[in-house]
Each structure stands twice: as structure tokens, then as C-alpha cells.
Design a protein around this motif. Structure first.
Motif, PDB file in Angstrom:
ATOM      1  N   TYR A 209       0.839  -1.206   0.000  1.00 43.76           N
ATOM      2  CA  TYR A 209       0.000   0.000   0.000  1.00 43.76           C
ATOM      3  C   TYR A 209       0.875   1.258   0.000  1.00 43.76           C
ATOM      4  CZ  TYR A 209      -2.532   3.705   2.562  1.00 43.76           C
ATOM      5  OH  TYR A 209      -3.053   4.891   2.992  1.00 43.76           O
ATOM      6  N   SER A 210       1.863   1.318   0.887  1.00 45.71           N
ATOM      7  CA  SER A 210       2.728   2.498   0.986  1.00 45.71           C
ATOM      8  C   SER A 210       3.581   2.674  -0.267  1.00 45.71           C
ATOM      9  CB  SER A 210       3.635   2.387   2.217  1.00 45.71           C
ATOM     10  OG  SER A 210       2.874   2.292   3.399  1.00 45.71           O
ATOM     11  N   ASP A 211       4.154   1.573  -0.780  1.00 45.44           N
ATOM     12  CA  ASP A 211       5.008   1.668  -1.960  1.00 45.44           C
ATOM     13  C   ASP A 211       4.208   2.068  -3.202  1.00 45.44           C
ATOM     14  OD1 ASP A 211       7.115   0.966  -0.385  1.00 45.44           O
ATOM     15  OD2 ASP A 211       7.298  -1.094  -1.145  1.00 45.44           O
TER      16      ASP A 211
ATOM     17  N   CYS B 296       2.701   6.225  -7.187  1.00 47.87           N
ATOM     18  CA  CYS B 296       1.732   7.167  -7.767  1.00 47.87           C
ATOM     19  C   CYS B 296       2.201   8.608  -7.590  1.00 47.87           C
ATOM     20  CB  CYS B 296       0.358   6.973  -7.126  1.00 47.87           C
ATOM     21  SG  CYS B 296      -0.481   5.430  -7.562  1.00 47.87           S
ATOM     22  N   ARG B 297       2.807   8.893  -6.439  1.00 51.92           N
ATOM     23  CA  ARG B 297       3.291  10.251  -6.191  1.00 51.92           C
ATOM     24  C   ARG B 297       4.426  10.609  -7.142  1.00 51.92           C
ATOM     25  NH1 ARG B 297       7.167  12.942  -4.065  1.00 51.92           N
ATOM     26  NH2 ARG B 297       8.349  11.040  -3.606  1.00 51.92           N
ATOM     27  N   ARG B 298       5.356   9.665  -7.345  1.00 50.29           N
ATOM     28  CA  ARG B 298       6.485   9.928  -8.245  1.00 50.29           C
ATOM     29  C   ARG B 298       6.025  10.118  -9.679  1.00 50.29           C
ATOM     30  NH1 ARG B 298       8.946   5.475  -5.653  1.00 50.29           N
ATOM     31  NH2 ARG B 298       8.775   4.320  -7.632  1.00 50.29           N
ATOM     32  N   LYS B 299       5.002   9.377 -10.085  1.00 50.89           N
ATOM     33  CA  LYS B 299       4.494   9.460 -11.457  1.00 50.89           C
ATOM     34  C   LYS B 299       3.408  10.522 -11.619  1.00 50.89           C
ATOM     35  CE  LYS B 299       6.960   6.067 -13.132  1.00 50.89           C
ATOM     36  NZ  LYS B 299       7.957   6.287 -14.211  1.00 50.89           N
ATOM     37  N   ASN B 300       3.146  11.252 -10.529  1.00 48.41           N
ATOM     38  CA  ASN B 300       2.118  12.301 -10.535  1.00 48.41           C
ATOM     39  C   ASN B 300       0.717  11.759 -10.835  1.00 48.41           C
ATOM     40  OD1 ASN B 300       3.800  14.538  -9.904  1.00 48.41           O
ATOM     41  ND2 ASN B 300       4.517  14.607 -12.034  1.00 48.41           N
ATOM     42  N   TYR B 301       0.450  10.512 -10.379  1.00 46.33           N
ATOM     43  CA  TYR B 301      -0.893   9.961 -10.460  1.00 46.33           C
ATOM     44  C   TYR B 301      -1.627  10.306  -9.165  1.00 46.33           C
ATOM     45  CZ  TYR B 301       1.219   7.047 -14.121  1.00 46.33           C
ATOM     46  OH  TYR B 301       1.887   6.597 -15.241  1.00 46.33           O
TER      47      TYR B 301
ATOM     48  N   ALA C 265      -8.071   9.837  -1.881  1.00 38.76           N
ATOM     49  CA  ALA C 265      -8.893   8.632  -1.772  1.00 38.76           C
ATOM     50  C   ALA C 265      -8.583   7.629  -2.883  1.00 38.76           C
ATOM     51  CB  ALA C 265     -10.370   9.014  -1.803  1.00 38.76           C
ATOM     52  N   PHE C 266      -8.468   8.104  -4.122  1.00 40.38           N
ATOM     53  CA  PHE C 266      -8.220   7.177  -5.237  1.00 40.38           C
ATOM     54  C   PHE C 266      -6.820   6.591  -5.183  1.00 40.38           C
ATOM     55  CE2 PHE C 266     -11.927   9.223  -7.292  1.00 40.38           C
ATOM     56  CZ  PHE C 266     -12.611   8.068  -7.658  1.00 40.38           C
ATOM     57  N   ALA C 267      -5.849   7.377  -4.735  1.00 38.57           N
ATOM     58  CA  ALA C 267      -4.500   6.823  -4.566  1.00 38.57           C
ATOM     59  C   ALA C 267      -4.515   5.715  -3.517  1.00 38.57           C
ATOM     60  CB  ALA C 267      -3.526   7.935  -4.163  1.00 38.57           C
ATOM     61  N   GLY C 268      -5.234   5.951  -2.419  1.00 38.23           N
ATOM     62  CA  GLY C 268      -5.352   4.923  -1.386  1.00 38.23           C
ATOM     63  C   GLY C 268      -6.128   3.710  -1.867  1.00 38.23           C
TER      64      GLY C 268
END
Length: 334
Positions: free
Chosen positions: A99-101, A106-111, A121-124
Motif C-alpha cells: 500500500y505504501s510503496d 503514484c506520487r512519483r508518477k504524478n498519479y 482517496a483514489f490513490a489509497g
């Protein structure tokens, strides 16, 4: 001597190296310690939930608890406990790590990297879905054995056996493998996979959305709580964990009931029924000429939800409370 005493360093223990190890493995340490505490606290309610799901007669939680205590003693509430405690190091740690990775990816790829509740919410949710689907392959056999241990007496009764002394966990595993082969450890796996994937996605979707509403920034720092819910920061993990645990579990509860029923029939060596047939019989009853009212059937499906809700509040509230507490403790290490 200047009157100031000091404790000499321990040559067998490097405190700095130990603290550095804790920091590098923070998610593992947090998940492991929090899961042990929350699992032990919530296990008796989980055991009662499984029994309520499979009993054919209507019975209150207190009466069922009294029956379990009279027939099996206090140990009956913790039958099969070592399974989740032993596997917790794999399931919880792997789940939180994936979950964390995934969120970090997603953060690195700007998703879904915006600062809105929907992005959080969607990232989680996506991270939770991937976590739940992968973990289900490892957790399915252990949960099947846990269900078998919790329902030993009802399974024996279905077989027409008077159970004097229930088999231990190793004997239960041997019996499953002897009867169904090694693949028998994956009885009901499709339902288990679907439940874990959808349930974990909903769980983290709701948790991250709730944490965002209560002031957590995307950087992970906790900001001020909103005026409509001015609670202490120390209670935020418990509130969000409880909310996510109860609501996500309520949504997938019918699927869990069907899964448990399918596994119970398979373990009792009774003729299998399809998923939809099992669901239909639970809702409308076994006699198609005299179906039960729909509302009565829905009540049957949700039997045990109350105890599950209490278990979710206890387990997930404590899980996130101790997770955040341990995380803060590690961050504060010198």
C-alpha cells in the motif's frame, strides 16, 4: 569525581544502529506491533462472527457467547488464534508495504498527486486493491484453517460426528490436505480473492479520504482538524480507522457470509453449491415454494454484522492508533 554518574555504553548493543534499523524498517515495525495488539483484542469477536454467520437458528450474541463458554470454555473464543498471530508478520507487513510503496509510486508518477480529497482517496483505493489482491494468495490457506478451527463443532455435527476433543491446528491442516489434497487449502479462493481485493480497496479509499477531511496533508503531516469535528489529534487515527473498518466491512459483508458458507460445506464434505445458489438460499430460504420475505433474508445475510462492527471499531481503531504512535516514536528517536 564530579558527582555526576553516567551509564557506560553497552558493548553488546549499538543503540544508534538499532535506531537506524527501526527508521529504515518503520512501516514493517509499525504494522507488526500494531497488528499483534489489535488482532488479539478483536479475535473473540471475529470467532463469534463466524459462528453467527453459519448457525441456522436465530440466537443473540450474548446467548452464543454463553453457549461457547459452556461447551468449550474460555479457550473457545481464541480457538485458532495462533494462525492470525503467526501470519500477521506476513499479511499486515506486506499489505502496508505494498500500500505504501504503491502510493509512493503514484506520487512519483504524478498519479492522483493533487491536494484534493478525491486524489487522496483514489490513490489509497488503488494501492489497497493491489495490496489486497496480492496478499490474498498467501492469506487464503491460513484463513481457511482459521474458519475450520472456529467451526469445528458445527462441521462435525454436519458430518454426524460427536466431537469429544477438537483437533489442533496441525491436525486440522492434515485433515484438509488428506481429504482435498494440497489444493484444498484454497477452497473458496475466488470468493476470498474478490473479498480481499474489493474490501482492502474500499478500506484504504475511505481511510485516506477521512484522514484528508480531518486535516492530514498530502505530505503526511497532520494539520488542524475542521471545525465540524474538533477532536484531539491523538484520536484521529482511531476515528478514521474505525470508520473505514466498519463501513468497508458492511459493504462486503454479504460476500464474506457466502464465502464462509461455501467453505463450511466444502470442509464438511457436503455437496457443493454455486455462489449465486448459496446467496439465493441464504436470502430466500431452501424451499423455492415457500420463500422467505426479502427483508428477513437480508437480515439473515447480515447476521453477525453487529459483532463485526464492534470488532472493526476495536481492531482497526487500535491498529491505526498504535501504528501512528509507533511511527511517531520512531521519528522522534535521536
Amino acid at each position: 569525581m564530579d558527582g555526576v554518574s553516567s551509564t557506560p555504553p553497552n558493548p553488546w548493543f549499538d543503540n544508534a544502529a538499532f535506531n537506524d534499523t527501526l527508521r529504515r524498517n518503520k512501516s514493517i515495525v509499525c504494522a507488526l506491533s500494531a497488528s499483534y495488539i489489535s488482532s488479539f483484542a478483536g479475535y473473540p469477536l471475529d470467532s463469534l462472527k463466524s459462528r453467527l454467520q453459519t448457525t441456522k437458528t436465530r440466537i443473540s450474541l450474548l446467548k452464543l457467547a454463553g453457549l461457547v463458554y459452556r461447551e468449550e470454555g474460555f479457550i473457545g473464543f481464541y480457538r485458532g488464534l495462533w494462525i492470525p498471530l503467526v501470519t500477521i508478520s506476513f499479511v499486515r507487513t506486506a499489505s502496508f508495504t505494498i500500500y505504501s510503496d504503491t502510493k509512493e509510486y503514484c506520487r512519483r508518477k504524478n498519479y492522483f498527486s493533487g491536494d484534493s480529497m478525491y486524489d487522496a482517496a483514489f490513490a489509497g483505493g488503488i494501492s489497497g486493491a493491489l495490496s489486497g489482491s496480492l496478499i490474498s494468495f498467501g492469506s487464503a490457506p491460513f484463513e481457511l484453517v482459521k474458519v475450520r478451527r472456529q467451526l469445528e463443532y458445527s462441521i462435525a455435527a454436519t458430518k454426524g460426528i460427536q466431537l469429544i476433543k477438537p483437533p489442533n491446528t496441525i491436525e486440522a491442516v492434515r485433515d484438509i490436505v488428506r481429504t482435498h489434497g494440497v489444493s484444498g487449502l484454497y477452497l473458496g479462493f475466488r470468493l476470498h480473492f474478490l473479498r480481499d481485493t474489493s474490501g482492502t480497496a474500499l478500506y484504504f479509499f475511505e481511510y485516506d479520504a477521512m484522514r484528508h477531511l480531518l486535516g492530514r496533508e498530502r505530505s503526511g503531516e497532520q494539520g488542524p482538524t475542521p471545525q465540524w469535528l474538533p477532536i484531539p489529534n491523538s484520536l484521529i487515527p482511531f476515528v478514521c480507522g474505525s470508520f473505514a473498518g466498519v463501513t468497508s466491512w458492511a459493504l462486503i459483508y454479504p460476500l464474506d457470509v457466502v464465502k464462509t458458507k461455501v467453505q463450511q460445506r466444502a470442509l464438511a464434505n457436503t455437496p457443493p453449491r454455486g455462489v449465486w445458489e448459496t446467496f439465493h438460499r441464504l436470502v430466500r430460504g431452501p424451499d423455492p415454494k415457500d420463500p422467505k420475505p426479502v427483508l428477513a433474508g437480508i437480515a439473515r445475510i447480515y447476521r453477525g454484522l453487529g459483532v463485526s462492527a464492534v470488532r472493526s471499531i476495536t481492531t482497526h481503531g487500535l491498529l491505526w492508533t498504535f501504528f501512528d504512535f509507533t511511527s511517531q516514536y520512531i521519528d522522534d528517536l535521536s
